[in-house]
Write a protein that holds these residues in place. Sequence first.
Motif, PDB file in Angstrom:
ATOM      1  N   PRO A 113      -2.740   2.575  -4.000  1.00 57.36           N
ATOM      2  CA  PRO A 113      -3.633   3.258  -3.057  1.00 57.36           C
ATOM      3  C   PRO A 113      -4.912   2.478  -2.760  1.00 57.36           C
ATOM      4  O   PRO A 113      -5.545   2.685  -1.724  1.00 57.36           O
ATOM      5  CB  PRO A 113      -3.957   4.580  -3.776  1.00 57.36           C
ATOM      6  CG  PRO A 113      -2.843   4.781  -4.739  1.00 57.36           C
ATOM      7  CD  PRO A 113      -2.477   3.400  -5.199  1.00 57.36           C
ATOM      8  N   TYR A 158       0.829  -1.214   0.000  1.00 53.10           N
ATOM      9  CA  TYR A 158       0.000   0.000   0.000  1.00 53.10           C
ATOM     10  C   TYR A 158       0.860   1.259   0.000  1.00 53.10           C
ATOM     11  O   TYR A 158       1.820   1.388   0.767  1.00 53.10           O
ATOM     12  CB  TYR A 158      -0.901  -0.001   1.232  1.00 53.10           C
ATOM     13  CG  TYR A 158      -1.738   1.253   1.363  1.00 53.10           C
ATOM     14  CD1 TYR A 158      -2.929   1.384   0.665  1.00 53.10           C
ATOM     15  CD2 TYR A 158      -1.309   2.300   2.176  1.00 53.10           C
ATOM     16  CE1 TYR A 158      -3.699   2.533   0.785  1.00 53.10           C
ATOM     17  CE2 TYR A 158      -2.069   3.458   2.300  1.00 53.10           C
ATOM     18  CZ  TYR A 158      -3.256   3.571   1.593  1.00 53.10           C
ATOM     19  OH  TYR A 158      -4.002   4.719   1.713  1.00 53.10           O
ATOM     20  N   ARG A 159       0.527   2.208  -0.911  1.00 57.54           N
ATOM     21  CA  ARG A 159       1.138   3.538  -0.924  1.00 57.54           C
ATOM     22  C   ARG A 159       0.084   4.540  -1.358  1.00 57.54           C
ATOM     23  O   ARG A 159      -0.372   4.497  -2.511  1.00 57.54           O
ATOM     24  CB  ARG A 159       2.333   3.621  -1.892  1.00 57.54           C
ATOM     25  CG  ARG A 159       3.529   2.816  -1.516  1.00 57.54           C
ATOM     26  CD  ARG A 159       4.809   3.328  -2.213  1.00 57.54           C
ATOM     27  NE  ARG A 159       4.641   3.590  -3.623  1.00 57.54           N
ATOM     28  CZ  ARG A 159       4.765   2.684  -4.585  1.00 57.54           C
ATOM     29  NH1 ARG A 159       5.035   1.429  -4.255  1.00 57.54           N
ATOM     30  NH2 ARG A 159       4.615   3.011  -5.860  1.00 57.54           N
ATOM     31  N   ASP A 160      -0.322   5.425  -0.474  1.00 53.21           N
ATOM     32  CA  ASP A 160      -1.355   6.382  -0.859  1.00 53.21           C
ATOM     33  C   ASP A 160      -0.823   7.457  -1.798  1.00 53.21           C
ATOM     34  O   ASP A 160      -1.584   8.179  -2.440  1.00 53.21           O
ATOM     35  CB  ASP A 160      -2.001   7.027   0.369  1.00 53.21           C
ATOM     36  CG  ASP A 160      -0.986   7.738   1.262  1.00 53.21           C
ATOM     37  OD1 ASP A 160       0.185   7.873   0.863  1.00 53.21           O
ATOM     38  OD2 ASP A 160      -1.381   8.146   2.371  1.00 53.21           O
ATOM     39  N   SER A 161       0.513   7.557  -1.901  1.00 54.16           N
ATOM     40  CA  SER A 161       1.117   8.570  -2.764  1.00 54.16           C
ATOM     41  C   SER A 161       1.278   8.111  -4.201  1.00 54.16           C
ATOM     42  O   SER A 161       1.659   8.903  -5.073  1.00 54.16           O
ATOM     43  CB  SER A 161       2.492   8.971  -2.214  1.00 54.16           C
ATOM     44  OG  SER A 161       3.360   7.844  -2.175  1.00 54.16           O
TER      45      SER A 161
END
Length: 471
Positions: A234, A223-226
């Motif tokens: 995301p 997971y990476r919201d960026s």
Amino acid sequence: MKKTAVAVCTVLAVLGGFVLVLFVGTGLSRPAPAGVCTPGTALAVGDVPDGQIAGYSGEQLANAATIMRVGAERGMDAWGQTIGVMTAMGESGLRVLDRGDAAGPDSRGLFQQRDNGAWGTYADRMDPARSAAMFFDALNKIEGWRDLQPTLAANRVQRNADPLHYADYWDAAVQVVTALSETDTTDDRAPGHRYDLGPVKPHTQALAEEVGARFDLAEIGGYRDSAVDAGGHPAGLAVDFMTHDDTATGDAIVSYLIAHADRLSVDYIIWRQAIWRTAEADKGWQPMADRGSDTANHLDHPHVNVTPTPSANAETGPLDCLAATTAGPAGPATGQWVAPVDGPITSPYGPRLLFGSSFHAGTDFGAACGTPIYAAADGQVTYAGGPHPRLGLTGHVIVIDHGDGIQTSYNHMYASDLLTRPGQHVTAGQLIAVVGNDGNSTNCHLHFAVYVNGEHTDPEPFMATQGTRLG
């Protein structure tokens, strides 16, 4: 005693415009039953119930529970725990025996370990926990053990003269393991999670755990919201398998993902500046625009997106997985045709363009030495012995006549591993030999050939017409 060497073969395959090196034979072959279970998930052990389970009770179930606990402590998943229980069933009936047998009079304990210096002291062999620990430590040293049928994995450790001896105990072992298991797992961070991916979807985590354990990866991104891919990182639907400059491992990961795309709910894969989509698999790899850096172009890691909803064929948990497996060969009814070995095709029929102008008159399957070989159909063995000059086959060879002008041949076995004789009638799926590395051969594999009216033909389309897919 069967030979227990385990080989790693390499072959070249072309996917789209890319040449990939695939590692097969030990870690990445078309999976035996092990392939359908997710590595990395251990089963916690609950209370030992009263009464019988699959014919075992009392002390026997307590010993099975000990084997499971020790397996979890030694890093085994549910598959490994069940192999341990199966092996002890086949060796001692889940009892701590203070005696051996004619083949091993010095064997002792749950696993009938020998007094040969490899299995500790007498006290170690007679202690359920210590003997189980020695078994699992030895199993974990067998390269590619998860890809072997459970009986073959056990045999690599125990070295029983019959590599299929333990298969009869698999179903009972699954029943016992299931009955002794709690619903929780032994991992305190998250159920069965080796990799901390953040808030990803359960089937995303399951894919990462399986691939990470299979290839022993140190780093997986989740997971990476960026991230710019709104439907990927995301959304908890993407993972990055960081291989850095190890291109061969990246290639092998990608090949495994493609082979299991449906079960693993793979939507698409990006690797080496190209994209492969499950829904457009017939188009192969499609090139992508240059994004600048190695990481942006996915030269240092395969990126995988999974579908928002898991595939209908995705596994739901280790117990469901175990309950759906079988340890024995899928021997069909008489009159049918079967694949002669459980393994991927490493060299197909036809011209060998990469190896001069020679013609390959059969199909090679990558499989570890000792893997069972089965008769492809009913027939009579017409040859079982050394090289067959007329057919141009080296090593030790078996030829079966199936009638109507059809013959099949199997070769590169060792002399001691021929399990049939000329004149013998065999049925489809019957064990006739085990894989070897004899003759003109550089790795453990089976060369399988089909002859129609004395002329060799391509085994893949021939077997397809018989309703059997190879590889």
